[in-house]
Design a protein around this motif. Structure first.
Motif, PDB file in Angstrom:
ATOM      1  N   THR A  42      27.632  75.834  55.679  1.00 37.68           N
ATOM      2  CA  THR A  42      26.645  75.766  56.761  1.00 37.68           C
ATOM      3  C   THR A  42      25.718  74.567  56.607  1.00 37.68           C
ATOM      4  O   THR A  42      25.037  74.427  55.593  1.00 37.68           O
ATOM      5  CB  THR A  42      25.777  77.039  56.757  1.00 37.68           C
ATOM      6  OG1 THR A  42      26.635  78.159  56.784  1.00 37.68           O
ATOM      7  CG2 THR A  42      24.834  77.066  57.953  1.00 37.68           C
ATOM      8  N   GLY A  43      25.710  73.704  57.607  1.00 39.40           N
ATOM      9  CA  GLY A  43      24.732  72.614  57.684  1.00 39.40           C
ATOM     10  C   GLY A  43      24.666  71.709  56.480  1.00 39.40           C
ATOM     11  O   GLY A  43      23.618  71.148  56.190  1.00 39.40           O
ATOM     12  N   ASP A  44      25.763  71.570  55.763  1.00 36.21           N
ATOM     13  CA  ASP A  44      25.708  70.805  54.521  1.00 36.21           C
ATOM     14  C   ASP A  44      26.041  69.333  54.790  1.00 36.21           C
ATOM     15  O   ASP A  44      27.166  68.997  55.156  1.00 36.21           O
ATOM     16  CB  ASP A  44      26.695  71.407  53.513  1.00 36.21           C
ATOM     17  CG  ASP A  44      26.428  70.904  52.111  1.00 36.21           C
ATOM     18  OD1 ASP A  44      25.770  69.853  51.965  1.00 36.21           O
ATOM     19  OD2 ASP A  44      26.874  71.562  51.162  1.00 36.21           O
ATOM     20  N   HIS A  51      32.736  65.716  58.829  1.00 35.36           N
ATOM     21  CA  HIS A  51      32.214  65.589  60.191  1.00 35.36           C
ATOM     22  C   HIS A  51      32.550  64.221  60.787  1.00 35.36           C
ATOM     23  O   HIS A  51      32.819  64.104  61.984  1.00 35.36           O
ATOM     24  CB  HIS A  51      30.693  65.828  60.207  1.00 35.36           C
ATOM     25  CG  HIS A  51      30.331  67.212  59.735  1.00 35.36           C
ATOM     26  ND1 HIS A  51      30.731  68.334  60.398  1.00 35.36           N
ATOM     27  CD2 HIS A  51      29.640  67.640  58.650  1.00 35.36           C
ATOM     28  CE1 HIS A  51      30.288  69.413  59.750  1.00 35.36           C
ATOM     29  NE2 HIS A  51      29.621  69.013  58.685  1.00 35.36           N
ATOM     30  N   GLU A  70      33.540  78.164  58.411  1.00 27.85           N
ATOM     31  CA  GLU A  70      32.213  77.875  57.850  1.00 27.85           C
ATOM     32  C   GLU A  70      31.735  79.045  56.985  1.00 27.85           C
ATOM     33  O   GLU A  70      31.927  80.207  57.340  1.00 27.85           O
ATOM     34  CB  GLU A  70      31.221  77.658  59.007  1.00 27.85           C
ATOM     35  CG  GLU A  70      29.839  77.243  58.528  1.00 27.85           C
ATOM     36  CD  GLU A  70      28.853  77.112  59.686  1.00 27.85           C
ATOM     37  OE1 GLU A  70      29.208  76.481  60.699  1.00 27.85           O
ATOM     38  OE2 GLU A  70      27.737  77.642  59.559  1.00 27.85           O
ATOM     39  N   SER A 175      19.964  78.488  55.068  1.00 29.27           N
ATOM     40  CA  SER A 175      19.257  78.154  56.306  1.00 29.27           C
ATOM     41  C   SER A 175      17.946  78.939  56.443  1.00 29.27           C
ATOM     42  O   SER A 175      17.080  78.563  57.220  1.00 29.27           O
ATOM     43  CB  SER A 175      20.165  78.429  57.505  1.00 29.27           C
ATOM     44  OG  SER A 175      20.716  79.723  57.398  1.00 29.27           O
ATOM     45  N   TYR A 195      18.280  70.741  53.821  1.00 27.99           N
ATOM     46  CA  TYR A 195      17.257  71.793  53.825  1.00 27.99           C
ATOM     47  C   TYR A 195      15.983  71.438  53.070  1.00 27.99           C
ATOM     48  O   TYR A 195      14.878  71.729  53.554  1.00 27.99           O
ATOM     49  CB  TYR A 195      17.866  73.135  53.403  1.00 27.99           C
ATOM     50  CG  TYR A 195      18.889  73.572  54.425  1.00 27.99           C
ATOM     51  CD1 TYR A 195      18.482  74.105  55.636  1.00 27.99           C
ATOM     52  CD2 TYR A 195      20.252  73.366  54.212  1.00 27.99           C
ATOM     53  CE1 TYR A 195      19.408  74.444  56.622  1.00 27.99           C
ATOM     54  CE2 TYR A 195      21.186  73.699  55.183  1.00 27.99           C
ATOM     55  CZ  TYR A 195      20.757  74.235  56.389  1.00 27.99           C
ATOM     56  OH  TYR A 195      21.660  74.544  57.361  1.00 27.99           O
ATOM     57  N   THR A 266      23.670  68.066  62.839  1.00 27.11           N
ATOM     58  CA  THR A 266      22.625  68.981  62.376  1.00 27.11           C
ATOM     59  C   THR A 266      21.523  69.193  63.407  1.00 27.11           C
ATOM     60  O   THR A 266      20.716  70.092  63.257  1.00 27.11           O
ATOM     61  CB  THR A 266      21.970  68.438  61.088  1.00 27.11           C
ATOM     62  OG1 THR A 266      21.442  67.128  61.377  1.00 27.11           O
ATOM     63  CG2 THR A 266      22.981  68.333  59.966  1.00 27.11           C
ATOM     64  N   LYS A 267      21.501  68.363  64.449  1.00 27.92           N
ATOM     65  CA  LYS A 267      20.425  68.411  65.463  1.00 27.92           C
ATOM     66  C   LYS A 267      19.046  68.210  64.835  1.00 27.92           C
ATOM     67  O   LYS A 267      18.075  68.847  65.250  1.00 27.92           O
ATOM     68  CB  LYS A 267      20.433  69.740  66.235  1.00 27.92           C
ATOM     69  CG  LYS A 267      21.790  70.183  66.721  1.00 27.92           C
ATOM     70  CD  LYS A 267      22.222  69.428  67.964  1.00 27.92           C
ATOM     71  CE  LYS A 267      23.600  69.874  68.424  1.00 27.92           C
ATOM     72  NZ  LYS A 267      24.570  68.785  68.532  1.00 27.92           N
ATOM     73  N   LEU A 268      18.975  67.393  63.798  1.00 23.31           N
ATOM     74  CA  LEU A 268      17.699  67.180  63.113  1.00 23.31           C
ATOM     75  C   LEU A 268      17.148  65.799  63.457  1.00 23.31           C
ATOM     76  O   LEU A 268      17.908  64.880  63.784  1.00 23.31           O
ATOM     77  CB  LEU A 268      17.892  67.287  61.595  1.00 23.31           C
ATOM     78  CG  LEU A 268      18.099  68.710  61.058  1.00 23.31           C
ATOM     79  CD1 LEU A 268      18.552  68.662  59.617  1.00 23.31           C
ATOM     80  CD2 LEU A 268      16.838  69.546  61.210  1.00 23.31           C
TER      81      LEU A 268
END
Lengths: 327, 253, 264
Positions: A42-44, A51, A70, A175, A195, A266-268
């Motif tokens: 997840t989100g790594d 990606h 995932e 998360s 994170y 990641t939408k960050l």
């Protein structure tokens, strides 16, 4: 009348069985194309190579069909890996070591073999600067981790042991860690990027240690393939490795575009991605020494039980495939 | 002297949805102190409603009810009510049940035990004090209910077909014992039944009610000495008189 | 003295029970022996892990007893809150049907949402122990509430009228008639609620937070692929659940002598 019904049904059953048998033996249909199953976390951001490969369509270019799975952390991913639900995985070194150690005794398991380097370093311990100003303040504090047996768990446990610190580990979903930190449920946490960087920007956490400080240049995530898949489809493994290496090269030659892809995944915001990138190194070569060090530390911590300390070298030899990975 | 029970043109209507059901219509009667009165009437004629009105559980729609000169209120007067259904608290023992009324009526706690035992003895249940209701027979349960009602020294005993569920033998035994207790304690009893023979056996006066909406159809004085012989000609003639009145009502239904 | 026939029957059922337990272990041993997977530990290695967990503790140094006590504490706290809300609210709704009618459209859909589904929301809204208490409360509250309402409704009208004719006010009727009359249903709700709560705690502990609790113990060792300890955790959960249920049944037996005792 009754007899004929019985006869007909027997014939039907036999015919059906024969068709099913032929079908499963591949006689009735052309050999199906292999769809490789790839696990990731997840989100790594450590798995940025994956990606990139997806975004840039590398898999299609090499004619590889794939499915993605995932997981919330490495150990959970490896639970699915060892029973044969995945062919490849982007995963931290320690969970891969644990899984290999646990399954060595049996032919029924799918053992991970390292065929590529995901990244070096890339984890950070972020803390509340009002509570923890120095290493010594970590004593008796609540530190979140992404779960027992993750690389972050092994790093912080090793660090605590070497520095005689008592830390209360709070394992949780990675998360959730920035959230739990933000509400004061934990005094800090160690997690994979992005994170820690999220907590820095969202909750004014400060970075106490990066994984570079704990173990310089350590191998973090690796690309593994199951031993059985490697034996059955070496040509596909070759292609996946080429895809992976192409992606790593892309990150290092086009950092700006890589960061943009990371932001999309990641939408960050850019600043978080920027900070996260400053902690990660994408290298094509594997740091074998650090993998050996992890194994030794994990044996000492009691995480790995069925590997003796003097078997470490032969274990590492089996774990890393030198055909693909230069030592 | 004030009447023990006095009803003056009492009516009771229930609102059922948009329509209203008149159960009792301008009912008037009185009961003297220490008198034993039975009320008989066809089933569904509002006997139980009458008992609820007299014991103050519900107010009448119109008219007035006086118990020794005051409107009925279980918090001010003492009613010993005995129901047709089993009304014992299953989680209390025999003595616990008898104490229940004493607790609610505010008797001193130190007195509960003594009073309860006295009345348990009166109804012949000594030795069964610590039994739970499910361990004793239907007749014994009625005795417990009677003991509980009597223990609070009630101004009025109201009984709603109390022996209807019992077998014939137990019923006649209970009837005789009830008369014994009544003669010992000198209480006013209003006893509701649809059993005409029971009424003749027990009551000094029998009120026959009409079918719904109920009024008093007939009042019959039973001038027979206690104990009464059920097969004596005057007993039978009283029974016939009441049955005739009763059947006129039944046929109308 | 127990009659011989009864003694014989007891002995026989004991032997049956014992043999089924032995059969279970033989079955388990066979599966472990013939399973190609290294992740099916045999009973003996689970026993060894059990002793290690009791004496030495887990990888972070917490003993099995500690894990169990922490889980129990969370469940009991949630249980107390669940009982303290479920019983009075159930009494109220049972006594006031109009109020019950008003809240039914809220309660009915809510009670079909399992505690597990509340976990993400509880992570966002609550911290630490409160989160566990909330999740257990969800599990305990609805069975207790529904059974209390059912108990109140099953109270005999005759008993209430009887109490009224003795001059009892509403408070006394509730305390001395409706409550004791509903108690068997209430206890049943409490027993079911405690069972549900106990099952929820494991799932709640797996989500994250404190490193102790039986759910966390299971997850830790699942992550380390040491399944023997996972089974130790499972067995402990089962045994404690069984014990809790047994104690409530025992309490019910004592409280409701008036119900179960056979006619003397």
């Amino acid at each position: 009348m009754k007899k004929s019904i019985i006869v007909i049904s027997i014939i039907l059953i036999v015919a059906l069985g024969a068709v099913a048998g032929m079908y499963s033996a591949g006689l009735l249909s052309p050999a199906p194309k292999v769809k490789v199953r790839i696990g990731y976390l997840t989100g790594d951001l450590h798995h940025l190579a994956l990606h990139i490969a997806i975004t840039k369509n590398y898999f299609a270019q090499y004619g590889i069909e794939y499915e993605l799975y995932e997981y919330i952390n490495g150990p959970t991913l490896m639970q699915h890996f060892v029973v044969g639900e995945l062919d490849f995985a982007y995963v931290g070194t320690p969970p891969a070591l644990t899984a290999r150690a646990s399954g060595l005794a049996s032919n029924a398991t799918y053992l991970p073999i390292v065929i590529g380097s995901g990244n070096l370093e890339g984890s950070a311990l972020v803390v509340n600067p009002n509570i923890i100003r120095s290493i010594i303040d970590l004593n008796n504090k609540k530190i979140g981790t992404p779960g027992t047996g993750t690389i972050q768990d092994v790093l912080i446990s090793t660090y605590a042991k070497n520095n005689n610190l008592t830390i209360t580990k709070y394992p949780g979903r990675v998360s959730d860690l920035p959230l739990q930190y933000g509400r004061g449920e934990i005094d800090g946490f160690i997690g994979w990027e992005p994170y820690p960087s999220i907590a820095v920007y969202q909750s004014n956490a400060s970075i106490l240690l990066t994984s570079h400080d704990i173990m310089p240049n350590h191998q973090c995530c690796v690309l593994v393939v199951s031993d059985k898949f490697l034996a059955a489809h070496p040509e596909i493994v070759d292609k996946v490795i080429q895809i992976h290496r192409t992606a790593i090269d892309f990150i290092n030659t086009n950092p700006a575009q890589a960061k943009e892809i990371a932001m999309n995944v990641t939408k960050l915001p850019a600043q978080v991605i920027e900070l996260a990138f400053s902690h990660m190194y994408f290298s094509k070569s594997v740091n074998v020494d650090s993998i050996r060090e992890f194994l030794v530390n994990m044996i000492r911590l009691g995480i790995i039980k069925n590997v003796d300390i003097n078997q470490v070298d032969s274990f590492i030899n089996g774990f890393i495939n030198t055909k693909y990975v230069a030592g | 002297m004030k009447k023990a029970i006095l009803l003056e043109s009492v009516s009771k209507k229930y609102e059922v949805g948009s329509s209203s059901l008149e159960v009792i219509k301008s009912l008037t009667f009185d009961v003297n102190e220490n008198e034993f009165v039975c009320i008989v009437g066809p089933s569904g004629c509002g006997k139980t409603t009458l008992l609820r009105l007299v014991s103050g559980l519900e107010p009448p729609t119109s008219g007035r009810i006086l118990i020794f000169g005051d409107p009925p209120d279980p918090r001010k007067q003492r009613f010993g009510v005995i129901f047709q259904e089993d009304s014992l608290l299953p989680w209390r023992t025999v003595i616990g049940n008898v104490k229940f009324g004493l607790e609610l009526q505010g008797y001193k706690e130190s007195e509960h035990e003594k009073i309860a035992r006295t009345y348990i003895e009166l109804v012949g249940l000594q030795g069964f004090e610590n039994y739970y209701p499910h361990q004793i027979s239907g007749g014994m349960k009625k005795r417990v209910a009677i003991a509980r009602a009597l223990a609070i020294n009630p101004d009025l005993i109201l009984m709603d077909e109390p022996f209807a569920d019992l077998d014939a033998q137990t019923r006649s035994l209970m009837q005789r014992e009830l008369l014994n207790i009544w003669s010992k304690l000198n209480k006013t009893v209003l006893f509701i039944t649809h059993n005409v023979e029971e009424a003749v056996f027990l009551a000094q006066r029998v009120f026959v009610l009409t079918k719904r909406p109920s009024r008093v159809k007939q009042i019959i004085n039973i001038d027979l000495p206690y104990p009464r012989a059920r097969l004596s000609p005057p007993f039978i003639s009283y029974r016939e008189r009441i049955l005739t009145a009763f059947h006129e009502e039944l046929e109308g239904i | 003295m127990i009659p011989i026939k009864k003694q014989y029957r007891r002995l026989r059922s004991l032997l049956f029970a014992l043999s089924s337990v032995i059969m279970f272990f033989i079955f388990w041993e066979l599966i472990a022996l013939y399973s190609p997977s290294p992740y099916v530990p045999d009973p003996y290695s689970v026993l060894k892990a059990f002793i290690t967990m009791l004496t030495v503790g887990d990888i972070d140094g917490y003993t099995l007893t500690w894990h169990a006590l922490v889980s129990l504490e969370r469940v009991l706290l949630g249980f107390i809150v669940g009982a303290a809300t479920g019983v009075p609210i159930g009494m109220l709704l049972g006594i006031k049907p109009t109020l019950k009618g008003a809240v039914t459209p809220i309660i009915e859909p809510l009670r079909f949402i399992p505690p597990i589904a509340w976990i993400p929301l509880s992570i966002v809204l609550l911290i630490g122990l409160w989160r566990y208490i909330f999740l257990i409360w969800i599990g305990v509250f609805f069975p207790v509430l529904l059974d209390t309402i059912a108990g109140v409704k099953r109270t005999s009208i005759t008993l209430i009228q009887m109490a009224k004719t003795f001059g009892a006010d509403n408070k006394k009727i509730i305390a001395r008639v409706i409550f004791p009359s509903s108690l068997p249903e209430i206890m049943n709700g409490l027993r079911v609620g405690l069972g549900v709560g106990w099952m929820c705690i494991v799932a709640a502990e797996m989500i994250g937070g404190e490193p102790v609790g039986l759910g966390r113990l299971i997850l830790k060792y699942a992550n380390l692929l040491q399944i023997d300890v996972v089974i130790v955790g499972m067995i402990t959960i089962g045994l404690i659940g069984l014990t809790l249920n047994y104690f409530i049944l025992l309490l019910e037996k004592r409280l409701f002598k008036w119900r179960v005792e056979i006619r003397a």
